[in-house]
Design an enzyme around this catalytic site. Sequence first.
Site, PDB file in Angstrom:
ATOM      1  N   ASP A  61      -0.446   5.127   0.560  1.00 54.69           N
ATOM      2  CA  ASP A  61      -1.040   6.221   1.388  1.00 54.69           C
ATOM      3  C   ASP A  61      -0.907   5.475   3.008  1.00 54.69           C
ATOM      4  OD1 ASP A  61      -1.741   8.554   0.444  1.00 54.69           O
ATOM      5  OD2 ASP A  61      -3.129   7.321  -0.668  1.00 54.69           O
ATOM      6  N   ASP A  97      -1.907  -0.387   5.989  1.00 54.63           N
ATOM      7  CA  ASP A  97      -2.056   0.057   7.286  1.00 54.63           C
ATOM      8  C   ASP A  97      -3.522  -0.075   7.820  1.00 54.63           C
ATOM      9  OD1 ASP A  97      -2.730   1.776   5.174  1.00 54.63           O
ATOM     10  OD2 ASP A  97      -2.998   3.294   6.730  1.00 54.63           O
ATOM     11  N   ASP A 109       0.860  -1.144   0.064  1.00 53.52           N
ATOM     12  CA  ASP A 109      -0.104   0.126   0.010  1.00 53.52           C
ATOM     13  C   ASP A 109       1.001   1.220  -0.055  1.00 53.52           C
ATOM     14  OD1 ASP A 109      -2.312   1.416   0.268  1.00 53.52           O
ATOM     15  OD2 ASP A 109      -1.993   1.592   2.557  1.00 53.52           O
TER      16      ASP A 109
END
Length: 264
Positions: free
Chosen positions: A15, A213, A13
Amino acid sequence: MKKLTGVKALVIDLDGCIYVGNTPINGAAEAVRKLRTMGVKLMFLTNNSTLTREHYSAKLGAMGIEASPDEILTSGVAAARYISRKCPGAKVLPVAEEGFTREAEALGLVMLPTDMWREAEYVVVGLDRRLSYEKLAKASLAVAAGASFVATNLDHVYPSEEGFLPGAGSIAALIMTATGVKPYSVGKPEKEITTQALEALGLSSESVVFVGDRVDTDVMAAKTVGCRSILVKTGAFKLFEDRTGEADLVVDSIADIPLYISTV
């Protein structure tokens, strides 16, 4: 120390994992270089559809992270590929930025201005930082008139240096509320984008690990295609502190990952 073994590739990922806004996560660049030295294939996968792959490549490069456009897959690209496959040359009313529109035009899809909403075969909603009532109104009219409703993703927020900001899912929810029509989402955790990522890597699910996240997108995305997952404690992690058990491994940040995986 628990390690994940047999890791041939990571789907990472952006962001909240590699950076937050325009601020890189400490140690991210060094971790990516180490992973490449280890022989791990990398795919950067983001639900953020605002930028093209070339722009993301340049953004990462400015942070000292080398990544070619072919190693980047966005929800905007996934949406464009999905529509192009379903309806080549389709007329699309976008509520999205160039990360979708330019990728879609490159595949032969036609982007409509808002005053041509009656011709729309598809309405595509992504993160749009130039959102206006006019766009919402015409998109709602097009969906109500029968245009297929596609969302690049349904993330309600995304992390920034200032805090969490409204995401594509929040925009899609406005149109869904106005029309009563639920969008078809192509982004994480849906199988459309995860399958595209695995196809690009050319590897079996057993050897691929997803890193991110968020549990609701990154960890769940891994599960949709039978992959393992690593949850990092940066970005939006605090929203999922009570769900860490759903990931195969939890680490402090991307910087720690080379220590916790092996290719054999």
